[in-house]
Design an enzyme around this catalytic site. Structure first.
Site, PDB file in Angstrom:
ATOM      1  CG  PHE A   1       1.715  17.367   4.886  1.00 55.57           C
ATOM      2  CD1 PHE A   1       2.779  16.515   5.157  1.00 55.57           C
ATOM      3  CD2 PHE A   1       1.625  17.937   3.622  1.00 55.57           C
ATOM      4  CE1 PHE A   1       3.734  16.235   4.189  1.00 55.57           C
ATOM      5  CE2 PHE A   1       2.571  17.670   2.653  1.00 55.57           C
ATOM      6  CZ  PHE A   1       3.628  16.812   2.928  1.00 55.57           C
TER       7      PHE A   1
ATOM      8  CD  GLU B   1       0.545  10.176   9.918  1.00 57.20           C
ATOM      9  OE1 GLU B   1       0.304  11.226   9.291  1.00 57.20           O
ATOM     10  OE2 GLU B   1       1.348   9.324   9.506  1.00 57.20           O
TER      11      GLU B   1
ATOM     12  CB  ALA C   1      -4.912  20.200   2.216  1.00 52.76           C
ATOM     13  CB  VAL C   2      -3.727  14.858  -0.043  1.00 53.69           C
ATOM     14  CG1 VAL C   2      -2.498  14.068  -0.477  1.00 53.69           C
ATOM     15  CG2 VAL C   2      -4.237  14.320   1.276  1.00 53.69           C
TER      16      VAL C   2
ATOM     17  CB  THR D   1       6.005  10.251  -6.308  1.00 56.73           C
ATOM     18  OG1 THR D   1       5.392  10.734  -5.094  1.00 56.73           O
ATOM     19  CG2 THR D   1       7.374  10.880  -6.470  1.00 56.73           C
TER      20      THR D   1
ATOM     21  CG  HIS E   1       3.483  10.143  -0.983  1.00 51.31           C
ATOM     22  ND1 HIS E   1       3.923   9.099  -0.208  1.00 51.31           N
ATOM     23  CD2 HIS E   1       3.134  11.125  -0.107  1.00 51.31           C
ATOM     24  CE1 HIS E   1       3.850   9.431   1.065  1.00 51.31           C
ATOM     25  NE2 HIS E   1       3.367  10.658   1.156  1.00 51.31           N
TER      26      HIS E   1
ATOM     27  NE  ARG F   1     -11.945  21.867  -5.146  1.00 52.33           N
ATOM     28  CZ  ARG F   1     -11.561  22.473  -6.274  1.00 52.33           C
ATOM     29  NH1 ARG F   1     -10.637  23.413  -6.251  1.00 52.33           N
ATOM     30  NH2 ARG F   1     -12.120  22.140  -7.431  1.00 52.33           N
TER      31      ARG F   1
HETATM   32  N1  INI Z   1       0.095  14.427   4.016  1.00 53.66           N
HETATM   33  C1  INI Z   1      -0.872  15.332   3.809  1.00 53.66           C
HETATM   34  O1  INI Z   1      -1.716  15.546   4.688  1.00 53.66           O
HETATM   35  N2  INI Z   1      -0.936  16.017   2.645  1.00 53.66           N
HETATM   36  C2  INI Z   1      -0.045  15.816   1.638  1.00 53.66           C
HETATM   37  O2  INI Z   1      -0.139  16.486   0.578  1.00 53.66           O
HETATM   38  C3  INI Z   1       0.992  14.872   1.827  1.00 53.66           C
HETATM   39  N3  INI Z   1       1.978  14.621   0.790  1.00 53.66           N
HETATM   40  O3  INI Z   1       1.822  15.170  -0.305  1.00 53.66           O
HETATM   41  O4  INI Z   1       2.914  13.891   1.009  1.00 53.66           O
HETATM   42  C4  INI Z   1       1.046  14.175   3.057  1.00 53.66           C
HETATM   43  N4  INI Z   1       1.992  13.264   3.304  1.00 53.66           N
HETATM   44  C5  INI Z   1       2.351  12.848   4.629  1.00 53.66           C
HETATM   45  C6  INI Z   1       1.533  11.643   5.094  1.00 53.66           C
HETATM   46  O5  INI Z   1       0.195  11.978   5.317  1.00 53.66           O
HETATM   47  C7  INI Z   1       2.107  11.113   6.396  1.00 53.66           C
HETATM   48  O6  INI Z   1       1.992  12.074   7.420  1.00 53.66           O
HETATM   49  C8  INI Z   1       3.572  10.694   6.269  1.00 53.66           C
HETATM   50  O7  INI Z   1       3.729   9.791   5.204  1.00 53.66           O
HETATM   51  C9  INI Z   1       4.083  10.041   7.578  1.00 53.66           C
HETATM   52  O8  INI Z   1       3.321   8.887   7.913  1.00 53.66           O
END
Ligand code: INI
Length: 188
Positions: A25, A61, A83-84, A89, A91, A130
């Site tokens: 991701f 994960e 990176a998130v 939302t 989430h 970053r």
């Molecule tokens: N996972 C990330 O690593 N970064 C993100 O920004 C992100 N967003 O924004 O949704 C993200 N979501 C996926 C999550 O980590 C899981 O892989 C998914 O929910 C399946 O379990």
């Protein structure tokens, strides 16, 4: 006055075995963090053959895969990179909270140093900053923190043994000093 005892780790990665956990991701960011971590570790003596890169779907994960890697006992340390980026939302909060809490738990449970290189940003611009531009590279910082922690934990073991030896030696000297004083007094 005696000097304080300082315990600190050498930044020497020679002979270590390291796993790098990298999310798919936001991979355009995470690839830059991974590149930074690899470059740092190799410049500090780590042989590329002792590095395993594990790709996972997302930050959520991370704890499970970190746990599996730590439990294997094959690695001196793990660098966790991801990176998130905040969306519309809540989430973001769930993913960040679970990832950070889970990684901290694994580190304590298995006593395996884990460099925490998970960016938690409000925008893509913040993440880019970053990942190797004006905010530095958090992948490098995570690798450096993991390396120093591995070495501090290794120093600690020998240092504490040395501290015990020192105190036993000091007690022996004090006793000898007492006996000597008694003998000299008696002879007076
Ligand atoms: N996972 C990330 O690593 N970064 C993100 O920004 C992100 N967003 O924004 O949704 C993200 N979501 C996926 C999550 O980590 C899981 O892989 C998914 O929910 C399946 O379990």
């Amino acid at each position: 006055m005696s000097n304080p005892t300082t315990i600190s780790g050498m930044l020497d990665a020679k002979g270590l075995k390291i796993a790098i956990l990298a999310t798919r991701f936001n991979d355009f960011i995470v690839d830059r963090l991974t590149g930074g971590a690899l470059d740092y570790l190799e410049r500090h003596g780590l042989d590329a053959k002792n590095i395993t890169i594990v790709r996972i779907p997302g930050a959520f994960e991370m704890p499970l895969v970190c746990q599996k890697l730590a439990a294997s006992g094959k690695y001196d340390g793990i660098v966790a990179l991801g990176a998130v980026i905040r969306g519309a939302t809540p989430h973001f909060d769930y993913v960040c909270n679970e990832a950070s809490k889970g990684i901290a738990q694994v580190m304590l449970q298995y006593k395996t140093p884990i460099g925490f290189g998970l960016l938690t940003c409000d925008s893509i611009e913040q993440a880019i900053e970053r990942a190797g531009s004006k905010g530095g590279n958090k992948g490098v910082e995570a690798a450096a923190a993991m390396l120093e922690t591995i070495r501090v934990l290794k120093v600690n073991r020998t240092q504490s043994r040395r501290t015990c030896d020192n105190s036993a030696f000091q007690i022996l000297i004090q006793r000898l000093h007492c006996y000597l004083s008694l003998i000299l007094c008696y002879n007076c």
